[in-house]
Motif scaffolding. Structure first.
Motif, PDB file in Angstrom:
ATOM      1  N   LYS A 603       0.823  -1.204   0.000  1.00 40.33           N
ATOM      2  CA  LYS A 603       0.000   0.000   0.000  1.00 40.33           C
ATOM      3  C   LYS A 603       0.861   1.259   0.000  1.00 40.33           C
ATOM      4  CE  LYS A 603      -3.701  -2.447   2.423  1.00 40.33           C
ATOM      5  NZ  LYS A 603      -4.450  -2.633   3.676  1.00 40.33           N
ATOM      6  N   CYS A 606       2.406   1.778  -3.569  1.00 42.37           N
ATOM      7  CA  CYS A 606       1.420   2.160  -4.579  1.00 42.37           C
ATOM      8  C   CYS A 606       1.098   3.639  -4.538  1.00 42.37           C
ATOM      9  CB  CYS A 606       0.136   1.341  -4.401  1.00 42.37           C
ATOM     10  SG  CYS A 606       0.318  -0.378  -4.925  1.00 42.37           S
ATOM     11  N   VAL A 608      -0.974   5.233  -2.544  1.00 43.85           N
ATOM     12  CA  VAL A 608      -2.365   5.517  -2.202  1.00 43.85           C
ATOM     13  C   VAL A 608      -2.602   5.082  -0.760  1.00 43.85           C
ATOM     14  CG1 VAL A 608      -4.775   5.044  -2.743  1.00 43.85           C
ATOM     15  CG2 VAL A 608      -3.092   5.157  -4.583  1.00 43.85           C
ATOM     16  N   VAL A 610      -4.676   3.519   1.111  1.00 42.85           N
ATOM     17  CA  VAL A 610      -5.813   2.651   0.863  1.00 42.85           C
ATOM     18  C   VAL A 610      -6.745   2.614   2.070  1.00 42.85           C
ATOM     19  CG1 VAL A 610      -6.505   0.297   0.255  1.00 42.85           C
ATOM     20  CG2 VAL A 610      -4.432   1.287  -0.724  1.00 42.85           C
ATOM     21  N   ASP A 611      -6.194   2.439   3.246  1.00 46.34           N
ATOM     22  CA  ASP A 611      -7.035   2.312   4.447  1.00 46.34           C
ATOM     23  C   ASP A 611      -7.835   3.590   4.690  1.00 46.34           C
ATOM     24  OD1 ASP A 611      -6.019  -0.235   4.846  1.00 46.34           O
ATOM     25  OD2 ASP A 611      -4.353   0.494   6.078  1.00 46.34           O
ATOM     26  N   PRO A 706      -7.499   6.451  -7.465  1.00 45.49           N
ATOM     27  CA  PRO A 706      -6.090   6.085  -7.711  1.00 45.49           C
ATOM     28  C   PRO A 706      -5.729   6.337  -9.169  1.00 45.49           C
ATOM     29  CG  PRO A 706      -7.246   4.352  -6.502  1.00 45.49           C
ATOM     30  CD  PRO A 706      -8.287   5.311  -6.969  1.00 45.49           C
ATOM     31  N   ASP A 735      -9.371  -5.133  -0.364  1.00 46.49           N
ATOM     32  CA  ASP A 735      -9.101  -3.716  -0.116  1.00 46.49           C
ATOM     33  C   ASP A 735      -8.952  -2.937  -1.421  1.00 46.49           C
ATOM     34  OD1 ASP A 735      -9.202  -4.270   2.542  1.00 46.49           O
ATOM     35  OD2 ASP A 735      -7.028  -4.298   2.854  1.00 46.49           O
ATOM     36  N   PHE A 736      -8.237  -3.481  -2.381  1.00 46.76           N
ATOM     37  CA  PHE A 736      -8.029  -2.733  -3.616  1.00 46.76           C
ATOM     38  C   PHE A 736      -9.274  -2.718  -4.489  1.00 46.76           C
ATOM     39  CE2 PHE A 736      -3.641  -3.024  -2.360  1.00 46.76           C
ATOM     40  CZ  PHE A 736      -3.084  -1.862  -2.866  1.00 46.76           C
ATOM     41  N   ILE A 739     -11.351   0.258  -3.632  1.00 44.97           N
ATOM     42  CA  ILE A 739     -10.995   1.546  -4.240  1.00 44.97           C
ATOM     43  C   ILE A 739     -10.951   1.427  -5.759  1.00 44.97           C
ATOM     44  CG2 ILE A 739      -9.730   2.278  -2.189  1.00 44.97           C
ATOM     45  CD1 ILE A 739      -7.148   1.586  -3.658  1.00 44.97           C
TER      46      ILE A 739
END
Length: 799
Positions: A603, A606, A608, A610-611, A706, A735-736, A739
């Motif tokens: 994460k 990347c 981003v 994410v959380d 993203p 998770d991905f 988003i």
């Protein structure tokens, strides 16, 4: 679409692997028939060479021959194309109970290797070399056996016993042709630490004059050492029979070299009392080496001058002989036996001058002639010796197999590690019954055995027979040999192991982690003694492996221009990230110890959060849900109010007419119905809007999107997966996808795919179509499908 390049296509049967040979096909450039020639750089695969083509044209043909065009392949298509089938595991235990003549012969040759090579022994070619080598090794065995017995805290004659029985047993069961089994300094000092701790001098003080009862002490130490040898042999044989030879893989080369270096320091310090003629107290356990050095320094004024002069003269003679041998190595047919000449000369001088009576030089003393009868070990000592026995068994095997593999690689034969365990175990087991102490392989004698022309263990058998002659007839001639000379022999022979201190400089330049292992092993062995030092070294080495798997190299990969190769964009300046696609790779396998770190670094790399993005999305969706519930609640309340008011009207009609006249019941009722219909429509629209994919997208919710739409996990470094790894991968997918980034996997090995299947990783949401044969396949598929289909927000946000 060309995805990758392969070394070449395999020819079919008609191209040279059987069947009818077809005529050469015409050249695509000149039209002449192609000539099949063996390809020098690619093994046996034939190459099509044009007879009339130029060198440039032939190179073009080869390039075309190696160029492969294939379709994009995910795991499902790859399995169908390659006809993958689950590997059926063979039950090895079934073969254990099969009886046949061939199996019986194979087992016999496996556990008695001498029956395989001795009948084919080329007497004319090898016997002379083995004879000279055996005599050379025996000449070294004699002084070293006497000296190393002192290291073990035993009378010198038991060093001769340990140079006879184990060597002959290894001749029957060993698989190495060149190692010299017998007494070894490291093993002897480990045995000495055990014998001196279980049978210290203080336990045998005579009440009359406070002197040590040497005979009783030596008898007790011999019993401890022989019992220890039996226990070491039992452990080694047991480990060999259960194929536990791989245990040596946990002893890395820096660890073994540091351990032997520390042991050589221990040996050096243990011989100082014989060099200076001091009487020191027996010490064992942690910091015993430090206390011994301090006691030697404290008692230096009590040095016996004659003993010190004897040791110095013997050491100088040994060094000069070794230098002479090194300088004239090519001219001499065999090196001069410096140790044997020094022993003979020192014994003659001691007997003629009377060094013991006139100068107080301590001598070897009585050496009984002949062999001793076998003695049963003491089972009462097993519980107290098992820890030391295991350490000695592992160290002895590690040294022997290391040297054995070096010589096997040099001379082109194979050493069986499990059979080596059995051979060493039987050598120690049978030797312990005949009152020997544990033995292993000597580095110096092994080098002499190889350099003087030794080809097989016939050299070892000859050396053991020579030692037998000394035990039976010649041993008593060395009764006046000064112990200081034996100490000088030991110290001079430590030169090779003490030179390993130069490893510090080389490891500093080559590998700092290996240097750390070397230093920790050395310091732990010096401070904590040999047994605890080995345990600390092994544990530290394993912990370091775990730490290194928790600190792998994480990289975002980019495509090298005009290739299907992907490399770290931080290392390769020409590598470029594919627009809209992130490719992530770890240099270590992912398992329970680093799975969380893998997810966090993914994460982070990347770019981003994410959380945080998922948290913001859930908050907005929760607000929409609360708004929807509020609309539904407002819709229900007017309905309930209308129903209750209608009931009161019917009651009032029967009781009071004036109330009806004062209230426009129909008007209010119509208003309520219209309001309720409006709320229902609004709620229905809200529900439909909430179910619609657009309402749950990041763009609709006003959240940043993203800059990539696909994430590819390069799993080529995975060697296995556990349950924590499976859960982490599923969480990454979840998770991905939250988003709006679709996740793909690439380059999984077949065992890993099998473990993914066994762990029920693949389901309706994650299929084998998300796993690709290579990173390039996954990138092309991701570019062809830039946005995944929207997912129900209720299902996505559910944890």
């Amino acid at each position: 679409m060309g995805l990758s390049e392969a070394p070449g296509r395999l020819p079919n049967r008609s191209e040279g692997w059987g069947g009818s040979r077809r005529e050469p096909s015409p050249c695509g450039l000149c039209g002449k028939p192609l000539e099949r020639r063996p390809r020098a750089s690619w093994g046996r695969l034939p190459a099509a060479v044009c007879r009339g083509a130029s060198a440039q044209e032939a190179m073009e043909l080869r390039r075309r021959d190696y160029h492969v065009e294939r379709p994009l392949l995910n795991q499902e298509q790859l399995e169908e194309l390659g006809s993958r089938s689950s590997a059926t595991g063979t039950l090895q235990w079934r073969t254990w109970f099969r009886c046949s003549h061939a199996r019986a012969r194979a087992l016999l040759l496996q556990y008695f290797p001498v029956l395989a090579w001795l009948p084919q022994y080329p007497v004319r070619d090898w016997l002379l070399g083995d004879l000279l080598s055996g005599l050379s090794v025996a000449i070294m065995q004699l002084p070293q056996g006497l000296a190393y017995a002192l290291l073990a805290g035993l009378p010198p004659v038991f060093g001769l016993y340990s140079s006879f029985y184990p060597v002959f047993i290894y001749f029957l069961f060993g698989t190495s042709r060149h190692i010299s089994v017998g007494t070894f300094a490291v093993m002897s000092v480990m045995v000495g630490s055990v014998t001196e701790s279980l049978a210290p001098d203080e336990a045998f003080l005579q009440a009359s004059n406070s002197t040590v009862d040497v005979a009783a002490r030596d008898a007790a130490r011999v019993q401890v050492a022989s019992t220890l040898s039996v226990l070491v042999g039992l452990l080694q044989v047991g480990l060999g029979l259960v194929h536990f030879g791989f245990v040596v893989t946990y002893l890395s080369e820096p660890l073994v070299r540091a351990y032997t270096t520390a042991a050589s320091v221990q040996v050096f310090v243990s011989q100082l009392k014989y060099v200076f003629g001091l009487h020191l107290s027996s010490r064992s356990g942690p910091l015993s080496l430090i206390y011994t050095v301090l006691e030697v320094c404290w008692k230096l004024p009590q040095t016996v001058v004659g003993t010190m002069v004897t040791a110095v003269v013997a050491g100088v003679v040994l060094v000069l002989v070794k230098l002479f041998n090194d300088k004239l190595r090519r001219q001499l047919p065999m090196p001069l036996p410096g140790e044997l000449l020094t022993l003979i000369g020192a014994t003659g001088i001691s007997y003629g001058v009377g060094l013991q009576h006139r100068f107080g030089v301590d001598v070897v003393g009585k050496i009984p002639a002949g062999l001793v009868p076998p003695v049963a070990p003491s089972p009462q000592l097993f519980a107290r010796l098992v820890g030391n026995a295991f350490a000695i068994a592992v160290v002895g095997f590690a040294i022997a197999i290391s040297l054995g593999k070096i010589f096997a690689l040099r001379h082109g034969y194979r050493v069986d590690s499990n059979q080596e365990l059995v051979a060493l175990g039987l050598s120690n087991l049978i030797g312990g019954i005949f009152q020997c102490f544990p033995v292993s392989c000597s580095m110096s004698r092994s080098l002499v055995q190889e350099s003087t022309g030794g080809n097989t263990q016939v050299a070892g058998a000859i050396s053991s027979l020579f030692i037998l002659i000394i035990i039976v007839k010649l041993g008593e001639l060395f009764q006046d040999l000064p112990k200081a000379v034996l100490a000088a022999v030991i110290i001079v022979n430590l030169k090779g192991m003490l030179m390993q201190f130069t490893d510090i400089c080389s490891l500093w330049k080559a590998n700092r982690v290996d240097l750390l292992i070397w230093l920790v092993t050395f310091v732990a062995t010096i401070l904590l003694n040999l047994d605890l030092g080995l345990a600390v070294a092994v544990v530290f080495s394993l912990l370091l492996v775990v730490v290194r798997t928790q600190l792998p190299h994480y990289a975002v990969l980019g495509q090298v221009p005009d290739t299907d190769i992907y490399r770290d964009v931080a290392e390769y300046s020409e590598a470029r990230e594919v627009p809209g696609v992130k490719v992530f790779r770890s240099s270590a396998t992912m398992y329970f110890a680093n799975a969380e770190l893998y997810s966090d670094m993914l994460k982070q790399r990347c770019g981003v959060n994410v959380d945080h993005l998922i948290s913001q999305k859930k908050k907005l969706l929760r607000k929409q849900e609360l708004k929807l519930k509020r609309l539904q609640k407002e819709n229900k309340l007017p309905k309930q109010a209308a129903a209750s008011k209608g009931t009161s009207i019917s009651i009032n009609v029967n009781t009071s007419v004036t109330d009806i006249e004062s209230n426009d019941v129909e008007g209010s009722k119509a208003k309520q119905v219209s309001a309720g219909t409006e709320l229902e429509d609004t709620a229905a629209r809200g529900q439909e809007d909430a179910k619609a994919p657009d309402m749950s997208s990041l763009k609709t919710l006003g959240l940043p999107q993203p800059d990539f739409h696909s994430l590819i996990l390069d799993l080529s470094s995975l060697s296995f997966v556990d349950t924590v790894c499976l859960k982490s991968l599923k969480n990454i997918f979840r998770d991905f996808r939250e988003i709006e980034v679709e996740v793909y996997m690439a380059a999984c090995h077949s065992p890993v795919v099998t473990q993914l299947e066994a762990g029920h990783f693949f389901d309706a949401s994650i299929t084998k179509q998300h796993l690709f044969a290579s990173v390039h396949d996954a990138v092309i598929f991701a570019l062809q499908h830039p946005r995944s289909s929207p997912v129900n927000p209720v299902l996505v946000t559910k944890l």
